[in-house]
Design an enzyme around this catalytic site. Structure first.
Site, short mmCIF file in Angstrom:
data_model
loop_
_atom_site.label_atom_id
_atom_site.label_comp_id
_atom_site.label_asym_id
_atom_site.label_seq_id
_atom_site.Cartn_x
_atom_site.Cartn_y
_atom_site.Cartn_z
N SER A 118 0.82 -1.05 0.01
CA SER A 118 -0.14 -0.11 -0.06
C SER A 118 0.84 1.26 0.08
O SER A 118 1.96 1.36 0.60
CB SER A 118 -0.68 -0.02 1.26
OG SER A 118 -1.31 1.31 1.32
N TYR A 142 -2.39 0.05 9.75
CA TYR A 142 -2.27 -0.67 8.62
C TYR A 142 -1.13 -0.42 7.76
O TYR A 142 -0.55 -1.35 7.26
CB TYR A 142 -3.69 0.02 7.93
CG TYR A 142 -3.67 -0.38 6.38
CD1 TYR A 142 -4.15 -1.75 6.09
CD2 TYR A 142 -3.33 0.40 5.37
CE1 TYR A 142 -3.84 -2.05 4.73
CE2 TYR A 142 -3.34 -0.08 3.89
CZ TYR A 142 -3.64 -1.27 3.78
OH TYR A 142 -3.76 -1.55 2.45
N LYS A 146 1.81 -3.29 6.48
CA LYS A 146 2.16 -3.46 5.15
C LYS A 146 3.70 -3.20 5.07
O LYS A 146 4.32 -4.00 4.17
CB LYS A 146 1.50 -2.35 4.26
CG LYS A 146 -0.07 -2.89 3.97
CD LYS A 146 -0.25 -4.34 3.13
CE LYS A 146 -1.42 -4.67 3.05
NZ LYS A 146 -1.66 -6.02 2.28
#
Length: 322
Positions: A118, A142, A146
């Site tokens: 991402s 998040y 990643k």
């Protein structure tokens, strides 16, 4: 014939990757726990295993049973805002899950991985255009999860010379390449606007006082079909033994503002509306746009869709789902 496992292949992005593999003669195999995916998104002629990516035995058995050449790891918990409130869940799904995928690959002797990363790994960038060399400063669990996934792949690559992995970083994936699959996320701009229009509500813009031409945030919006093509191109490059960068940005190079998206929604849907203007969301930078030139050179990356085509395909697929 080559065969690749797609984790999360019943989800919005994964289901497009599955179709892109099939279109070039590579046999996809899907593992998905259906926490956000839908069985109907998986074509009837594709092998589908319902299960959790944390289950190493299941993954290794699936890889061996189907003779998979590699893995596209799309499965994960992808909601940056929610991840702040659910950090342990996010790390379990995205970090422990990636460890499980890598362990299963090791057991099954599978050495090629395309990792769905991402652009959240960059956080708020210091420059308006993000390149692969830009510093990584994730600002949510998040984004952190990643980036850790990318570190895991780098560590395995150092430990096992036969292993090769590549990470693909992207921002807002939108549209549909088929009416059989649509984005149903309750957190993404396109489905939020489309659901509002379908239900007769007024879409909302979070802040119009940013340092951008029209005051609304500017982001990359990339078509899911184009993203899927580059996942397959990455898999083919790994199979061919071509040298690749550790990671690539799938970026537009120029970006679109939220108000530009609203204008396109009006034009394409024929629904006239004036969006509500709400306050800024905490942590939203003015502009984040990625340079996709490296992926264009190595992974068949291209922005093949206009904003109107992105909206039209999303609108068509969502209405077909009713």
């Amino acid at each position: 014939m080559s065969s690749w496992l797609v984790t999360g292949g019943a989800g919005y992005i994964g289901a497009h990757v599955v179709r892109a593999f099939s279109s070039v003669g590579i046999t996809p195999v899907v593992v998905d726990d259906l926490s956000s995916g839908r069985p109907s998104f998986v074509p009837s002629d594709v092998a589908f295993v319902q299960g959790d990516i944390l289950d190493v035995e299941l993954l290794a058995d699936t890889l061996e049973r189907h003779g998979c050449n590699g893995v596209v790891h799309v499965a994960g918990f992808k909601y940056a805002g929610v991840s702040v409130k659910r950090p342990l869940h996010t790390y379990t799904q995205n970090v422990t899950g990636t460890v499980a995928v890598l362990e299963a690959m090791h057991r099954a002797g599978v050495n090629k991985l395309v990792f769905s990363s991402s652009a959240a790994v960059y956080g708020t960038p210091a420059t308006e255009l993000v390149t692969e060399d830009s510093a990584t400063h994730p600002e949510s669990p998040y984004g952190e999860s990643k980036l850790i996934g990318e570190w895991l792949i780098a560590d395995v690559t150092r430990a096992r010379p036969e292993f090769q992995g590549v990470a693909l970083r992207y921002f807002n994936v939108v549209g549909s390449a088929t009416d059989e699959v649509c984005d149903l996320s309750p957190h993404n701009l396109f489905p939020l606007v489309i659901e509002a229009l379908i239900e007769g509500r007024t879409p909302r813009v979070n802040g119009t006082d940013y340092a951008t031409p029209d005051g609304s945030c500017v982001r990359d919006y990339v078509h899911v079909g184009d993203v899927a093509v580059s996942h397959v191109a990455a898999a083919q490059a790994l199979e061919a033994g071509r040298p690749l960068l550790p990671g690539y940005n799938l970026g537009s190079g120029d970006g679109l503002s939220v108000l530009q998206i609203m204008d396109a929604m009006r034009r394409v849907t024929g629904v006239d509306f004036t969006p509500e203007i709400g306050p800024r969301r905490a942590g939203d930078p003015d502009r984040i746009v990625a340079d996709g030139s490296a992926a264009a050179a190595d992974l068949n990356w291209s922005m093949r869709h206009t904003v109107d085509q992105m909206v039209a395909s999303a609108w068509s697929a969502r209405r077909a789902a009713h």
